[in-house]
Write a protein that holds these residues in place. Sequence first.
Motif, PDB file in Angstrom:
ATOM      1  N   SER A  91      -0.748   2.039  -1.647  1.00  0.00           N
ATOM      2  CA  SER A  91      -0.919   0.615  -1.957  1.00  0.00           C
ATOM      3  C   SER A  91      -0.435   0.202  -3.332  1.00  0.00           C
ATOM      4  CB  SER A  91      -2.397   0.228  -1.859  1.00  0.00           C
ATOM      5  OG  SER A  91      -2.937   0.668  -0.668  1.00  0.00           O
ATOM      6  N   ASN A  93       1.661   1.253  -7.007  1.00  0.00           N
ATOM      7  CA  ASN A  93       2.581   2.169  -7.682  1.00  0.00           C
ATOM      8  C   ASN A  93       2.087   2.427  -9.102  1.00  0.00           C
ATOM      9  OD1 ASN A  93       4.701   3.785  -8.256  1.00  0.00           O
ATOM     10  ND2 ASN A  93       6.185   2.134  -8.537  1.00  0.00           N
ATOM     11  N   ARG A  96       1.519   8.834 -10.689  1.00  0.00           N
ATOM     12  CA  ARG A  96       0.747   9.741  -9.824  1.00  0.00           C
ATOM     13  C   ARG A  96       0.101  10.886 -10.595  1.00  0.00           C
ATOM     14  NH1 ARG A  96       1.005   5.611  -6.649  1.00  0.00           N
ATOM     15  NH2 ARG A  96       2.591   5.599  -5.047  1.00  0.00           N
ATOM     16  N   ALA A 247       3.847   9.236  -0.713  1.00  0.00           N
ATOM     17  CA  ALA A 247       3.326   8.121   0.090  1.00  0.00           C
ATOM     18  C   ALA A 247       3.743   8.236   1.559  1.00  0.00           C
ATOM     19  CB  ALA A 247       3.810   6.797  -0.490  1.00  0.00           C
ATOM     20  N   GLU A 248       4.882   8.861   1.798  1.00  0.00           N
ATOM     21  CA  GLU A 248       5.349   9.001   3.188  1.00  0.00           C
ATOM     22  C   GLU A 248       4.740  10.208   3.875  1.00  0.00           C
ATOM     23  OE1 GLU A 248       9.653   8.804   3.523  1.00  0.00           O
ATOM     24  OE2 GLU A 248       9.650   7.617   1.693  1.00  0.00           O
TER      25      GLU A 248
ATOM     26  N   LYS B  11      15.896   2.304   5.506  1.00  0.00           N
ATOM     27  CA  LYS B  11      14.809   3.286   5.392  1.00  0.00           C
ATOM     28  C   LYS B  11      14.525   3.916   6.748  1.00  0.00           C
ATOM     29  CE  LYS B  11      11.336   5.436   3.580  1.00  0.00           C
ATOM     30  NZ  LYS B  11      11.655   6.555   2.679  1.00  0.00           N
ATOM     31  N   PHE B  13      11.972   6.829   8.857  1.00  0.00           N
ATOM     32  CA  PHE B  13      10.727   7.607   8.823  1.00  0.00           C
ATOM     33  C   PHE B  13      10.792   8.705   9.863  1.00  0.00           C
ATOM     34  CE2 PHE B  13       8.011   3.956   7.081  1.00  0.00           C
ATOM     35  CZ  PHE B  13       7.901   4.568   5.851  1.00  0.00           C
ATOM     36  N   ARG B  71       6.538  -2.005   0.194  1.00  0.00           N
ATOM     37  CA  ARG B  71       6.329  -0.711  -0.483  1.00  0.00           C
ATOM     38  C   ARG B  71       7.607  -0.231  -1.170  1.00  0.00           C
ATOM     39  NH1 ARG B  71       2.601   0.623   4.106  1.00  0.00           N
ATOM     40  NH2 ARG B  71       0.549   0.569   3.145  1.00  0.00           N
ATOM     41  N   THR B  74       7.941  -2.286  -4.314  1.00  0.00           N
ATOM     42  CA  THR B  74       6.945  -1.833  -5.305  1.00  0.00           C
ATOM     43  C   THR B  74       7.322  -0.488  -5.917  1.00  0.00           C
ATOM     44  OG1 THR B  74       5.325  -2.867  -3.841  1.00  0.00           O
ATOM     45  CG2 THR B  74       4.445  -1.570  -5.618  1.00  0.00           C
ATOM     46  N   GLY B  75       8.095   0.313  -5.183  1.00  0.00           N
ATOM     47  CA  GLY B  75       8.443   1.649  -5.673  1.00  0.00           C
ATOM     48  C   GLY B  75       7.565   2.727  -5.078  1.00  0.00           C
ATOM     49  N   ILE B  76       6.765   2.360  -4.075  1.00  0.00           N
ATOM     50  CA  ILE B  76       5.886   3.352  -3.433  1.00  0.00           C
ATOM     51  C   ILE B  76       6.718   4.238  -2.500  1.00  0.00           C
ATOM     52  CG2 ILE B  76       3.943   3.631  -1.813  1.00  0.00           C
ATOM     53  CD1 ILE B  76       2.817   0.993  -3.031  1.00  0.00           C
ATOM     54  N   TYR B  77       7.616   3.638  -1.752  1.00  0.00           N
ATOM     55  CA  TYR B  77       8.558   4.389  -0.908  1.00  0.00           C
ATOM     56  C   TYR B  77       9.937   4.346  -1.560  1.00  0.00           C
ATOM     57  CZ  TYR B  77       5.340   4.092   3.150  1.00  0.00           C
ATOM     58  OH  TYR B  77       4.281   4.198   4.006  1.00  0.00           O
ATOM     59  N   GLU B  78      10.697   5.357  -1.241  1.00  0.00           N
ATOM     60  CA  GLU B  78      12.069   5.398  -1.740  1.00  0.00           C
ATOM     61  C   GLU B  78      13.020   5.093  -0.583  1.00  0.00           C
ATOM     62  OE1 GLU B  78      13.614   9.203  -2.991  1.00  0.00           O
ATOM     63  OE2 GLU B  78      14.031   8.384  -4.964  1.00  0.00           O
ATOM     64  N   GLU B  80      16.446   5.105   1.672  1.00  0.00           N
ATOM     65  CA  GLU B  80      17.502   6.097   1.935  1.00  0.00           C
ATOM     66  C   GLU B  80      18.847   5.598   1.413  1.00  0.00           C
ATOM     67  OE1 GLU B  80      15.128   6.569   4.769  1.00  0.00           O
ATOM     68  OE2 GLU B  80      14.735   8.383   3.614  1.00  0.00           O
ATOM     69  N   SER B  92       1.227  -5.549  -6.445  1.00  0.00           N
ATOM     70  CA  SER B  92       1.264  -5.621  -4.980  1.00  0.00           C
ATOM     71  C   SER B  92      -0.142  -5.582  -4.415  1.00  0.00           C
ATOM     72  CB  SER B  92       2.061  -4.427  -4.436  1.00  0.00           C
ATOM     73  OG  SER B  92       1.464  -3.221  -4.841  1.00  0.00           O
ATOM     74  N   ILE B  94      -1.171  -4.768  -1.049  1.00  0.00           N
ATOM     75  CA  ILE B  94      -0.748  -4.348   0.284  1.00  0.00           C
ATOM     76  C   ILE B  94      -1.967  -4.049   1.154  1.00  0.00           C
ATOM     77  CG2 ILE B  94       0.550  -2.605   1.592  1.00  0.00           C
ATOM     78  CD1 ILE B  94       2.520  -2.595  -0.817  1.00  0.00           C
ATOM     79  N   ASN B  95      -2.768  -3.125   0.739  1.00  0.00           N
ATOM     80  CA  ASN B  95      -4.082  -2.986   1.385  1.00  0.00           C
ATOM     81  C   ASN B  95      -5.079  -3.519   0.382  1.00  0.00           C
ATOM     82  OD1 ASN B  95      -3.142  -1.848   3.675  1.00  0.00           O
ATOM     83  ND2 ASN B  95      -3.472   0.248   3.003  1.00  0.00           N
ATOM     84  N   ILE B  98      -8.270  -1.553  -1.155  1.00  0.00           N
ATOM     85  CA  ILE B  98      -8.290  -0.103  -1.004  1.00  0.00           C
ATOM     86  C   ILE B  98      -8.636   0.606  -2.317  1.00  0.00           C
ATOM     87  CG2 ILE B  98      -5.865   0.511  -1.516  1.00  0.00           C
ATOM     88  CD1 ILE B  98      -7.528   1.586   1.662  1.00  0.00           C
ATOM     89  N   PHE B 117      -3.503  -1.267 -12.430  1.00  0.00           N
ATOM     90  CA  PHE B 117      -2.435  -2.261 -12.524  1.00  0.00           C
ATOM     91  C   PHE B 117      -1.819  -2.300 -13.929  1.00  0.00           C
ATOM     92  CE2 PHE B 117      -4.379  -4.648  -8.763  1.00  0.00           C
ATOM     93  CZ  PHE B 117      -3.360  -4.269  -7.905  1.00  0.00           C
TER      94      PHE B 117
END
Lengths: 250, 240
Positions: A91, A93, A96, A247-248, B11, B13, B71, B74-78, B80, B92, B94-95, B98, B117
């Motif tokens: 959720s 960034n 980590r 995250a993935e 992207k 998965f 995501r 935001t930079g959470i996922y990269e 391809e 963000s 998103i959830n 959480i 944050f």
Amino acid sequence: MFKKILNLSIALAKAEFKLRNEGSYLGIFWYLLNPLLMFLILLGVFSNKLGQDIPNYPLYLLLGIILFNFFRQATTESTEIIYENRGLIKSINFPRQALISSLVLKTLFSHIFEIILFVIFLFVFNVSPYGIIFYPLILFFFCLFIYGVSLILSALTVYFIDIDNIWTFAAFLLWLGTPIFYSIENQGWLFKLNLLNPIYYFISIARDLIIYARIPEIWMISGAIFYSLLFLIVGLIIFNKLKVKFAEMI
Amino acid sequence: MKRIILENISKEFKIGFKNEQGALAKFISSFSGKEPQKIIQVLDDVSFSIEAGEIVGLIGENGSGKSTLLRIITGIYEQEKGKILTYGKIISLINLYIALKERLIMRDNIYLCCSLFGLTKPEIKQKFTSIVKFAELKDFINTKIYQFSEGMKERLAFSIAIHSNPEILLLDEVFEIGDEDFKEKSSKKIEELAKQGVAVLLVSHDLNLIKRHCNRVIWLDKGQIIKEDDCQKVIESYLQ
């Protein structure tokens, strides 16, 4: 960036520390119970056998238990920390590695209580407590070492979930192989084996300085610094390489 | 001034799926715990940009890739393939709640979430009263979060996010819960932030909400942009 990670780590560690004590009537007593019980059992079993030739055996034993406990607790929890915080990782960034440093800090909080207990034992056994002033320096490098190992374990567990179980077993073997309740003097092969064991250096230096009031040998100090920096660098490289897919993967 | 620029983002998965296996393969997989995987394309060649002060809507059915897109920004996922450029601090949602720790009191949660944050302790101290006031929860500062209703949690999370100095605000289904008064108040706040130069990307199934806030809307389906245009035109096409 470093300051940002440190601030976040402290905030996360504080929160986790509060959560750990949340609703508990005895609070910090529980941190002390585990090493104390282990100490009493091992003292009862080994003091007349393995501890006979070791001066101040109760203190020798207790300091070994406390230091290893710090290492084992932090590294074992590190194998689960990424998965446990999967909601957060998916959720927001944030850096980590703050999760790992917060884990080391949180474990450090409870370690400090154990050290206070150890200082009380120094008085009980009539040993000068002045050596404890050197402890923060040992602790600094020990924390770097634990942080490095935790970075490696936390990142690898995301990719190879079996590491969680393997590490529990490996930590137990390490506990048996490290001279915590016995001495490795005059035991050639075990001594040589322990030269590859970073925890051996930290425990030996701490015992020399705090219990026996003597300056550790230079190669021991160099070994501790070498291993702490080595694991820190390797840990940072592995973690930074693998964190992009966390995250993935979770 | 552009705050977000996306160029040809793709992207993929790997997802687990059960296929027809032989007896031996079933036996082996029951021991190893690993299941076969296949690759799915979640985003395919997505490009757009958002200016400072713009509120852009993102619509599409469930599974169209909206949350993945947020995501990636935001930079959470990269991604391809493709390039992303962002200018400004990204917040963000998103959830939504959480990050809140159920067994901690609200005060501790505000400090923790604001730290996540990127706010410093003096900044959090300075904004604390305003966060509590906006969330309308001043009587619950020392109450543990698990005793909050879902609506209260949403108000708190939203209030924390908007007080965390966003320059890019990514909102994913944030107005699904909560009372009408708070929705109204939050809507006004989003518009106020946009006027101050914040770029907002609003994901919602509520087309009225999108109509109300957004001049421009992006319709995403199966990872591809179907249409990107004026709000009215895109919604008309989407409803057909």
